[in-house]
Write a protein that holds these residues in place. Structure first.
Motif, PDB file in Angstrom:
ATOM      1  N   ARG A  30       0.845  -1.198   0.000  1.00  0.00           N
ATOM      2  CA  ARG A  30       0.000   0.000   0.000  1.00  0.00           C
ATOM      3  C   ARG A  30       0.876   1.243   0.000  1.00  0.00           C
ATOM      4  O   ARG A  30       1.870   1.314   0.718  1.00  0.00           O
ATOM      5  N   THR A  31       0.506   2.195  -0.825  1.00  0.00           N
ATOM      6  CA  THR A  31       1.193   3.479  -0.874  1.00  0.00           C
ATOM      7  C   THR A  31       0.250   4.548  -0.346  1.00  0.00           C
ATOM      8  O   THR A  31      -0.899   4.639  -0.796  1.00  0.00           O
ATOM      9  N   PRO A  32       0.693   5.356   0.591  1.00  0.00           N
ATOM     10  CA  PRO A  32      -0.189   6.411   1.120  1.00  0.00           C
ATOM     11  C   PRO A  32      -0.614   7.369   0.014  1.00  0.00           C
ATOM     12  O   PRO A  32       0.203   7.806  -0.798  1.00  0.00           O
ATOM     13  N   TYR A  33      -1.900   7.680  -0.010  1.00  0.00           N
ATOM     14  CA  TYR A  33      -2.398   8.632  -0.991  1.00  0.00           C
ATOM     15  C   TYR A  33      -2.433  10.021  -0.382  1.00  0.00           C
ATOM     16  O   TYR A  33      -2.111  10.227   0.781  1.00  0.00           O
ATOM     17  N   ARG A  34      -2.828  10.994  -1.174  1.00  0.00           N
ATOM     18  CA  ARG A  34      -2.865  12.360  -0.685  1.00  0.00           C
ATOM     19  C   ARG A  34      -3.884  12.514   0.439  1.00  0.00           C
ATOM     20  O   ARG A  34      -4.881  11.800   0.514  1.00  0.00           O
ATOM     21  N   GLY A  35      -3.622  13.497   1.273  1.00  0.00           N
ATOM     22  CA  GLY A  35      -4.524  13.745   2.388  1.00  0.00           C
ATOM     23  C   GLY A  35      -5.790  14.454   1.956  1.00  0.00           C
ATOM     24  O   GLY A  35      -5.976  14.803   0.784  1.00  0.00           O
ATOM     25  N   LYS A  36      -6.672  14.715   2.910  1.00  0.00           N
ATOM     26  CA  LYS A  36      -7.958  15.332   2.616  1.00  0.00           C
ATOM     27  C   LYS A  36      -7.801  16.712   1.990  1.00  0.00           C
ATOM     28  O   LYS A  36      -8.636  17.164   1.209  1.00  0.00           O
ATOM     29  N   GLU A  37      -6.708  17.379   2.336  1.00  0.00           N
ATOM     30  CA  GLU A  37      -6.498  18.726   1.784  1.00  0.00           C
ATOM     31  C   GLU A  37      -6.189  18.694   0.293  1.00  0.00           C
ATOM     32  O   GLU A  37      -6.256  19.726  -0.394  1.00  0.00           O
ATOM     33  N   ASP A  38      -5.844  17.504  -0.237  1.00  0.00           N
ATOM     34  CA  ASP A  38      -5.513  17.383  -1.654  1.00  0.00           C
ATOM     35  C   ASP A  38      -6.634  16.737  -2.464  1.00  0.00           C
ATOM     36  O   ASP A  38      -6.428  16.354  -3.612  1.00  0.00           O
ATOM     37  N   VAL A  39      -7.809  16.598  -1.885  1.00  0.00           N
ATOM     38  CA  VAL A  39      -8.928  15.980  -2.591  1.00  0.00           C
ATOM     39  C   VAL A  39      -9.291  16.818  -3.820  1.00  0.00           C
ATOM     40  O   VAL A  39      -9.380  18.046  -3.743  1.00  0.00           O
TER      41      VAL A  39
END
Length: 199
Positions: A30-39
């Motif tokens: 699993r690779t971390p995706y962007r946070g909520k600020e990058d939605v």
């Protein structure tokens, strides 16, 4: 796409156990995706017209480090029975008239398109965490456009298209090497490599 049924048909015994072990490891990848600020939300679109929006994203992908072939796309087709297949091809143009690629009409994808013209393409630009999916009807380009593109290709690419009978069995690797040598000798002698009728 592979179903569990087809997996059991092709894998058995020790090979199945190895496959399951690999599957256990894959589950943890699993690779971390962007946070909520990058939605990405609709207000970030530069256009509601899809081709204009695609052009913006394509230009961005073309100038992004780590994206070597921004025009690489997965083309999915299906037989008349609905059996799907997919492969990577290169986008060679886009606009209001659609998305263009060139291929061998006698290949599996060419034959599937002939009997079932519905298809889909998918772009995945990993560094941008962006994916574009397009669905529609696939139609042949005019012969003149195909000829002009073929003539613009490097000699080695024209030779490859001329000798490659996609999705067909060949006698041996040596057979391809000999055919390539013969066509290269023609090109070196100034004789044009003609576009095959199946291309």
């Amino acid at each position: 796409m592979a179903t569990s049924a087809s997996t059991h048909v092709f894998l058995g015994g020790l090979l199945t156990r190895r496959f399951c072990f690999a599957g256990d490891r894959i589950l943890g990848m699993r690779t971390p995706y962007r946070g909520k600020e990058d939605v990405f939300t609709e207000d970030k679109l530069i256009a509601t017209e899809p081709i204009t929006q695609f052009d913006h994203w394509f230009q961005l992908a073309s100038s992004t480090a780590g994206i070597i072939e921004p025009n690489a796309m997965c083309l999915a087709t299906a037989s008349k029975e609905g059996r799907p297949s997919a492969r990577m091809v290169l986008l060679k143009g886009y606009g209001a008239d659609g998305f263009k690629f060139f291929t061998n009409y006698d290949s599996r994808k060419g034959k599937e398109i002939a009997e079932n013209p519905f298809g889909a393409i998918n772009f995945f630009w990993e560094p941008l965490k962006r994916c574009v999916r397009i669905e529609g009807v696939i139609e042949k380009l005019e012969e003149q456009e195909a000829q002009e593109y073929f003539n613009s290709r490097p000699v080695s690419s024209r030779i490859g298209a001329a000798l490659s009978l996609q999705s067909q069995p060949i006698p041996s690797r040596e057979y391809l090497d000999q055919k390539e040598k013969e066509l290269q000798e023609l090109a070196d002698a100034g004789i044009p490599i003609e576009k095959p009728k199946y291309w």
